[in-house]
Design an enzyme around this catalytic site. Structure first.
Site, PDB file in Angstrom:
ATOM      1  CB  CYS A 143      -2.974   2.473  -1.538  1.00 54.79           C
ATOM      2  SG  CYS A 143      -2.000   1.128  -2.230  1.00 54.79           S
TER       3      CYS A 143
ATOM      4  CB  CYS B   7      -4.527  -0.781  -2.654  1.00 55.53           C
ATOM      5  SG  CYS B   7      -3.058  -0.514  -1.695  1.00 55.53           S
ATOM      6  CG  ASP B   8      -7.955   1.162  -3.053  1.00 52.71           C
ATOM      7  OD1 ASP B   8      -8.196  -0.037  -2.873  1.00 52.71           O
ATOM      8  OD2 ASP B   8      -7.709   1.947  -2.126  1.00 52.71           O
TER       9      ASP B   8
END
Ligand code: NDP
Length: 323
Positions: A136, A139-140
């Site tokens: 992701c 997200c990261d």
């Protein structure tokens, strides 16, 4: 097998499920929520969540999901550990079986079973998850500012992830296993035009390098057999997601990838009383906040549906005519 009657059954415990639970519980619908195999859902595999409004300092995925659960329970949601293993939506009340041993008869069902990222199945992929391996970018990606990264995949997800990461990273290598991408033309163009994205065609990953964190990737050209080590601090697998919708296949409309189809601007499925929210029906945004949004919609629609059912029952003309 024991049978239990409930007004609202919520399947899944990610942001969509818990948000649906908060709304349904506050509407006095006494929701029963089954958490599934991974309580808290995909977010529990993420370390820091920094893009969910309301957490100015950020929060870890597991902590955030505990907060969601507490909030759902505060208003009386019956949160249970268990897996819905079978449903029968050809009858009303709707039926669901928990862990093959307990039957629920539900007046409405909210599906929020989420999706699971597909993985390559390489050694080290699981061990280094959260230590450089991710599925992701949104997200990261932030944690890899100025670093060199590898993205695997040739579809729209990979193109999107590579484009997103290219704005943060110093260099992005996109590994495509064929000599062409499956991604839409516009997404491909975006990738090709980015100065710091290098596409490696006919290239597959052999090994993730690094013991405790990602240090690089050994790749192999599947035409020439030539191998090379690419130093990189992040390894993003973007070969697609699989919505967790298999048990609904006989009853609900879904697209060719298994995403549940809902009516426009709604979470209604093709079966009255069954609503779909979160990543099980959304392959475009796939964010915690959008999942929570559709979870809220599903609960409001379930409430409306149940009120209409009750009104019909009073008048003696049930709305539901099942297939
Ligand atoms: P896709 O199934 O479209 O693409 C998966 C990609 O991963 C393919 O290029 C495939 O290669 C590759 N792949 C699969 N397995 C492996 C493997 N073991 N090793 C290396 N590569 C592998 O999935 P997406 O998630 O990209 O897209 C799913 C759907 O969601 C699509 O309909 C897409 O259009 C849509 N989507 C739309 C977006 C948007 O509109 N903004 C954004 C993201 C997704 P190969 O081609 O050789 O099979």
């Amino acid at each position: 097998m024991t049978t239990e009657k409930v007004e609202v059954l919520i399947i899944g415990s990610g942001p969509a499920g818990y948000t649906a639970a908060v709304y349904a519980a506050r509407a006095n619908l006494k929701p029963v929520l089954y958490q599934g195999i991974q309580p808290g859902g995909q977010l529990t595999t993420t370390t820091d969540v920094e893009n969910y409004p309301g957490y100015p300092e950020g929060v870890t995925g597991p902590e955030m999901m505990m907060d969601f659960q507490k909030q759902a329970e505060r208003f009386g949601t019956d949160v249970r550990f268990g897996m819905i293993t079978k449903v029968d939506f050809s009858v009303y009340p709707l039926k669901a079986v928990v862990d093959d041993e307990h039957e629920i008869e539900a007046q409405s069902v909210i599906i929020s079973t989420g999706a699971s990222a597909k993985w390559l199945g390489l050694p080290g992929e699981e061990r280094l998850n959260g230590k450089g391996v991710s599925a992701c970018a949104v997200c990261d990606g932030f944690f890899f500012r100025g670093k060199d990264l590898v993205v695997v995949g040739g579809g729209d997800t990979a193109a999107e992830e590579a484009s997103y990461l290219s704005k943060l990273a110093s260099k992005v290598y996109l590994l495509v296993r064929r000599d062409e991408m499956r991604a839409s033309a516009i997404m491909q163009q975006r990738v090709e035009r980015a100065e710091n994205i290098e596409i490696l065609w006919n290239t597959e990953t052999e090994k993730i390098l690094g013991e405790n964190e990602v240090e690089g990737v050994r790749v192999v050209n599947n035409q020439t057999g030539e191998k090379q080590d690419i130093p990189a601090q992040g390894f993003f697998v973007a070969i697609g997601h699989k919505p967790n919708t298999d048990i609904f296949r006989d009853y609900l409309d879904m697209d060719e990838n298994g995403y549940l189809i809902t009516k426009a601007d709604s979470t209604e499925t093709n079966v009255p009383g069954v609503f779909a929210s979160g990543d099980a029906q959304d392959h475009v945004y796939r964010q915690a906040i959008t999942a929570a949004g559709t979870g809220c919609m599903a609960a409001l629609e379930a409430e409306r549906f149940l009120a209409a059912q009750e009104a019909d029952l009073v008048e003696g003309t049930p709305t539901i005519a099942m297939k």
